[in-house]
Design an enzyme around this catalytic site. Structure first.
Site, PDB file in Angstrom:
ATOM      1  N   SER A  34       0.691  -1.040  -0.074  1.00  0.00           N
ATOM      2  CA  SER A  34       0.031   0.121   0.052  1.00  0.00           C
ATOM      3  C   SER A  34       0.897   1.091   0.087  1.00  0.00           C
ATOM      4  O   SER A  34       0.454   2.331   0.278  1.00  0.00           O
ATOM      5  CB  SER A  34      -0.997  -0.062   1.099  1.00  0.00           C
ATOM      6  OG  SER A  34      -0.188   0.131   2.450  1.00  0.00           O
TER       7      SER A  34
ATOM      8  N   HIS B 131      -4.510  -6.276  -1.784  1.00  0.00           N
ATOM      9  CA  HIS B 131      -3.941  -6.047  -0.736  1.00  0.00           C
ATOM     10  C   HIS B 131      -4.546  -6.736   0.597  1.00  0.00           C
ATOM     11  O   HIS B 131      -5.633  -6.437   0.820  1.00  0.00           O
ATOM     12  CB  HIS B 131      -3.988  -4.566  -0.511  1.00  0.00           C
ATOM     13  CG  HIS B 131      -3.755  -3.985   0.680  1.00  0.00           C
ATOM     14  ND1 HIS B 131      -4.130  -2.949   1.587  1.00  0.00           N
ATOM     15  CD2 HIS B 131      -2.361  -4.241   1.444  1.00  0.00           C
ATOM     16  CE1 HIS B 131      -3.383  -2.832   2.672  1.00  0.00           C
ATOM     17  NE2 HIS B 131      -2.039  -3.519   2.703  1.00  0.00           N
TER      18      HIS B 131
ATOM     19  N   ASN C 133      -5.802   1.695   4.861  1.00  0.00           N
ATOM     20  CA  ASN C 133      -4.542   2.130   5.569  1.00  0.00           C
ATOM     21  C   ASN C 133      -4.615   3.602   5.639  1.00  0.00           C
ATOM     22  O   ASN C 133      -4.191   4.370   6.492  1.00  0.00           O
ATOM     23  CB  ASN C 133      -3.226   1.803   5.128  1.00  0.00           C
ATOM     24  CG  ASN C 133      -3.064   0.123   5.374  1.00  0.00           C
ATOM     25  OD1 ASN C 133      -3.605  -0.379   6.320  1.00  0.00           O
ATOM     26  ND2 ASN C 133      -1.934  -0.269   4.772  1.00  0.00           N
TER      27      ASN C 133
END
Length: 296
Positions: A4, A25, A75
């Site tokens: 990421s 991811h 994130n």
């Protein structure tokens, strides 16, 4: 790719078939975390998206599809949560207040415990890479958190894996208590904020990033934003997700809290233009964007 911190679109430039390049991811620990983000680069084609969706479903995970941006979606929201909590330590807010305020709102882990679990050295690597990429645009609030994270790193306190972080651990790796050294390095201030103020800072740090992700087109569907938040980092499951939570408290109330926090703590709490517009109109997110749910 499964990172990421490197843009999918940039990585795809190395491929002769950028339409086949895609991000998948996973979240740690992979065997327990149900969410998988599928990230489309600028040239990613529909076939690649369809194959990625099929793959993720075959391994019994829940996929959401987002567009390429720094830290993708999850994130992007998790890091401000951790930074806000860690930054409060630097301010002299009692660490137990920070952790318990988050848990009282339904977060499974306080920001300090979450940083211990994800490892402090990883936080240091992300901070260095982000600062190098952003330069002068690197936010002051993150720099405040870095003071704490880098100090712990220098002392070899890397989190649960080293049995030493914000918390102390026994021989078996079980959390024992908050490390008293936090109060020695960053003395507890005499004037402590009330628990509601701490909760608003911790929750809105995450929610505002979700709204910005929608504004910028990183998120294409608010339902995926809500599902991704709950499955990706445990965002207050009772709330239904960040957009559902904004509908619960009302966009006008949310905008008022943002204005208060921005005046007190800086531009990271500035009300996004989309939220301001919706607050002025008294709109809710599912009322405004619900057509996508009906179409589905």
């Amino acid at each position: 790719t499964n990172t990421s911190t490197l843009p999918i679109s940039e990585l795809a430039k190395a491929s002769d078939s950028p339409e086949q390049f895609i991000g998948i991811h996973f979240f740690s620990p992979v065997e327990r975390m149900m969410l998988v983000e599928i990230i489309k680069g600028e040239k990613t084609g529909e076939v690649a998206v369809a194959k990625a969706l099929d793959y993720v479903r075959q391994i019994h995970k829940t996929p959401i599809v987002v567009n390429d941006a720094r830290f993708f979606y999850a994130n992007r929201c998790i890091i401000p949560y951790i930074n806000e909590g860690v930054g409060m330590v630097a301010e002299g807010v009692e660490p137990a207040l920070i952790e318990n305020a988050a848990k009282m709102m339904g977060m499974p882990l306080g920001p300090l415990q979450l940083n211990d679990e994800t490892s402090i050295d990883l936080g240091v690597k992300i901070a260095k890479a982000t600062k190098a990429a952003m330069g002068d645009a690197y936010p002051a609030s993150a720099a405040k958190a870095d003071e704490v994270i880098f100090k712990l790193f220098d002392e070899g306190r890397l989190g649960r894996k080293s049995k030493a972080g914000y918390y102390e651990y026994d021989e078996k790796g079980k959390r024992v208590r908050l490390w008293p050294g936090l109060r020695e390095h960053w003395p507890t201030a005499d004037d402590q904020p009330d628990v509601t103020r701490v909760q608003h800072r911790l929750i809105l740090a995450q929610v505002l990033e979700a709204v910005r992700a929608l504004e910028e087109g990183v998120l294409e569907d608010i339902r995926e934003g809500d599902v991704g938040a709950i499955l990706g980092w445990g965002f207050m499951p009772w709330s239904g997700g960040p957009f559902s939570w904004l509908d619960i408290i009302g966009t006008p109330y949310a905008a008022e809290r943002c204005d208060e926090l921005a005046a007190a703590y800086g531009p990271r709490f500035s009300t996004p233009a989309l939220l301001r517009e919706m607050a002025d109109k008294g709109q809710g997110f599912y009322a405004r964007f619900g057509h996508t749910a009906e179409a589905a």
